[in-house]
Motif scaffolding. Structure first.
Motif, short mmCIF file in Angstrom:
data_model
loop_
_atom_site.label_atom_id
_atom_site.label_comp_id
_atom_site.label_asym_id
_atom_site.label_seq_id
_atom_site.Cartn_x
_atom_site.Cartn_y
_atom_site.Cartn_z
N GLY A 16 0.81 -1.22 0.00
CA GLY A 16 0.00 0.00 0.00
C GLY A 16 0.84 1.26 0.00
N PRO A 17 1.50 1.59 -1.13
CA PRO A 17 2.31 2.82 -1.18
C PRO A 17 1.48 4.07 -1.46
CG PRO A 17 2.54 1.61 -3.23
CD PRO A 17 1.61 0.80 -2.38
N GLY A 18 0.58 4.39 -0.52
CA GLY A 18 -0.19 5.64 -0.62
C GLY A 18 0.59 6.75 0.07
N VAL A 19 -0.11 7.60 0.83
CA VAL A 19 0.55 8.76 1.47
C VAL A 19 1.71 8.28 2.35
CG1 VAL A 19 0.23 10.65 3.12
CG2 VAL A 19 -1.52 10.20 1.39
N ILE A 20 1.45 7.34 3.26
CA ILE A 20 2.49 6.90 4.21
C ILE A 20 3.42 5.87 3.57
CG2 ILE A 20 2.77 5.44 6.28
CD1 ILE A 20 2.26 8.38 6.85
N PRO A 40 -2.89 -2.64 -5.68
CA PRO A 40 -3.71 -3.00 -6.83
C PRO A 40 -4.15 -1.80 -7.67
CG PRO A 40 -5.00 -3.12 -4.81
CD PRO A 40 -3.60 -2.78 -4.40
N ALA A 41 -3.99 -0.58 -7.17
CA ALA A 41 -4.48 0.60 -7.91
C ALA A 41 -3.67 0.77 -9.20
CB ALA A 41 -4.37 1.85 -7.05
N PRO A 42 -4.33 1.05 -10.33
CA PRO A 42 -3.62 1.10 -11.62
C PRO A 42 -2.57 2.21 -11.69
CG PRO A 42 -5.97 1.68 -11.85
CD PRO A 42 -5.78 1.23 -10.44
N GLY A 93 -1.97 -0.16 4.18
CA GLY A 93 -3.23 -0.18 3.45
C GLY A 93 -4.30 0.68 4.11
N PRO A 94 -5.47 0.78 3.47
CA PRO A 94 -6.55 1.62 3.99
C PRO A 94 -6.93 1.26 5.43
CG PRO A 94 -7.07 0.87 1.77
CD PRO A 94 -5.82 0.15 2.18
N GLU A 95 -7.26 2.27 6.22
CA GLU A 95 -7.49 2.11 7.67
C GLU A 95 -8.91 1.63 7.96
OE1 GLU A 95 -5.27 2.21 9.94
OE2 GLU A 95 -6.04 3.05 11.80
N ARG A 96 -9.21 0.38 7.60
CA ARG A 96 -10.52 -0.19 7.91
C ARG A 96 -10.29 -1.55 8.56
NH1 ARG A 96 -11.40 0.91 2.39
NH2 ARG A 96 -11.73 -1.31 2.02
N LYS A 102 -8.33 -9.09 6.99
CA LYS A 102 -8.19 -10.00 5.84
C LYS A 102 -6.81 -9.82 5.19
CE LYS A 102 -9.82 -12.16 1.94
NZ LYS A 102 -8.58 -12.36 1.26
N LEU A 103 -6.39 -8.56 5.03
CA LEU A 103 -5.08 -8.28 4.41
C LEU A 103 -3.96 -8.94 5.22
CD1 LEU A 103 -3.46 -6.66 2.24
CD2 LEU A 103 -3.39 -4.77 3.88
N PHE A 104 -4.03 -8.85 6.55
CA PHE A 104 -2.97 -9.45 7.38
C PHE A 104 -2.99 -10.97 7.29
CE2 PHE A 104 -0.19 -6.64 9.66
CZ PHE A 104 -0.67 -5.41 9.24
N SER A 119 2.90 -2.85 10.82
CA SER A 119 1.79 -2.06 10.26
C SER A 119 1.93 -0.59 10.62
CB SER A 119 0.45 -2.57 10.81
OG SER A 119 -0.59 -1.73 10.37
N SER A 120 1.59 0.27 9.65
CA SER A 120 1.56 1.71 9.91
C SER A 120 0.24 2.17 10.49
CB SER A 120 1.78 2.48 8.60
OG SER A 120 3.06 2.26 8.09
N SER A 121 -0.65 1.24 10.76
CA SER A 121 -2.00 1.63 11.20
C SER A 121 -1.96 2.65 12.34
CB SER A 121 -2.77 0.40 11.67
OG SER A 121 -3.99 0.81 12.21
N SER A 122 -2.72 3.72 12.18
CA SER A 122 -2.73 4.79 13.19
C SER A 122 -3.61 4.47 14.37
CB SER A 122 -3.24 6.10 12.58
OG SER A 122 -2.42 6.52 11.56
N GLY A 123 -4.61 3.61 14.15
CA GLY A 123 -5.56 3.46 15.24
C GLY A 123 -5.93 2.03 15.56
#
Ligand SMILES: NC(=O)c1ccc[n+]([C@@H]2O[C@H](COP(=O)([O-])OP(=O)(O)OC[C@H]3O[C@@H](n4cnc5c(N)ncnc54)[C@H](O)[C@@H]3O)[C@@H](O)[C@H]2O)c1
Length: 327
Positions: A16-20, A40-42, A93-96, A102-104, A119-123
């Motif tokens: 998940g190479p998004g912002v963080i 997976p994002a194009p 990855g997205p914080e949900r 499932k991802l883990f 994990s970079s998860s904030s919460g």
């Protein structure tokens, strides 16, 4: 040689190479690792490469490690192709919660059992993240603030199934790449950094709502006052200075009671649409014509300067010289 979980680290997977995640990818390339990013994002690969190209100037100023190269990045949309050869995984990855559980489970199946997964998860707490994993003992939180390629702090916290060895190895790994890891002995929503930000911001919003300060003056009150000092020394050590020659003992005996009175008077804002709008308008007035990317560039430049100065001071101290440079 940098190791983690008792084995050398050569290849790091960024999930998940998004912002963080993009910033972590830049940091790990700058520390001389091979990096494989999966998303997976194009448009993910193009965005990531652009981010790394922008960050490389700051990373070069801050100092590249031996072997650092942007050419050591590979990208794939297939998670299962990215992980089998990873010595260390940084997940972003997205914080949900449902998504991450499932991802883990998928990451745990695809990653060698002797590789750490941070994990970079904030919460989301690590016990939740590892709940459906076949090998949960090497899963933990390695959380920093944005952007990870500049901010040294990494909060490390394990879940109920994380092994003590995995925690120690993660702390050693982050320290070996120049980070400032801290170990959280208990899991808490938001870990520690976000809780500290939330605690301060609760009072900032309260003061704005009570019409004590404008949004702009509240920012000045933090960043040109206590915030300026917090970038140099932590709040407890600062009370030692506040106690003068008597130090922290004098502070506790004579100044803690008045501070405790102020603590009792702290407020809790009512986070209404009007308050949110007031803050949005105040921030946009401050930003004026500067784009977010320009503001981030300004902030990064100042932070790198501060960290360099702190590094010089700490190096002098480690050589047994006075921390302050001679006049
Ligand atoms: N943004 C911040 O300031 C910040 C700070 C610290 C920690 N975090 C944490 O970092 C994580 C990511 O936050 P963000 O702000 O970077 O989000 P983001 O939306 O910018 O990035 C998430 C990335 O994950 C990708 N993704 C989606 N599904 C995927 C999958 N199955 N496999 C791999 N990649 C997938 C998305 O395409 C996207 O690129 C969150 O857990 C968040 O709590 C964010």
């Amino acid at each position: 040689m940098i190791t983690s979980y008792n084995k050398p680290v050569h290849r790091i997977a960024i999930v998940g190479p998004g912002v963080i995640g993009a910033s972590w990818a830049a940091e790990y390339l700058a520390r001389g690792f091979d990096v494989v990013a999966t998303d997976p994002a194009p448009n993910a690969e193009a965005n990531l490469r652009k981010y790394i190209d922008n960050a490389w100037k700051d990373l070069t100023t801050a100092g590249l490690s031996k072997g650092a190269s942007r050419d050591r990045l590979t990208c794939t949309t297939d998670l299962k192709a990215a992980l089998p050869k990873a010595d260390f995984v940084q997940e972003n990855g997205p914080e949900r919660p449902d998504f991450k559980i499932k991802l883990f489970a998928d990451m745990s199946d695809a990653t060698p059992v002797d590789s750490l997964i941070a994990s970079s998860s904030s919460g989301i707490t690590p016990s939740v993240l590892q709940s459906k994993c076949k090998h949960p003992e090497r899963i933990l939180i390695g959380h920093t603030s944005n952007p990870p390629h500049i901010i040294p702090l990494v909060e490390v916290v394990g879940g109920t199934k994380t092994s003590p060895d995995a925690i120690q190895q993660a702390l050693a790994f982050y320290a070996a790449i120049g980070k400032k890891p801290v170990y959280l002995k208990k899991e808490l929503p938001g870990h520690v950094g976000n809780r500290l930000q939330a605690a301060l911001y609760r009072e900032v919003m309260y003061l704005i709502q009570q019409d004590v300060l404008s949004v702009e003056d509240a920012d000045v009150a933090v960043s040109y006052g206590p915030g300026l000092r917090w970038g140099v020394m932590g709040p407890s050590l600062q009370w030692h200075l506040a106690g003068g020659a008597g130090g922290i003992k004098h502070f506790m005996d004579h100044l803690m009671d008045p501070l405790a009175g102020v603590i009792k008077s702290l407020g809790t804002p009512d986070i209404t649409p009007e308050l949110k709008q007031t803050i949005v308008e105040g921030v946009l007035r401050q930003a004026a014509t500067r784009l977010v990317i320009e503001l981030a560039g300004e902030e990064n430049e100042l932070l790198i300067g501060l960290l360099r100065l702190r590094g010089q001071t700490e190096n002098r101290a480690s050589r047994g010289e006075p921390k302050r440079a001679a006049a």
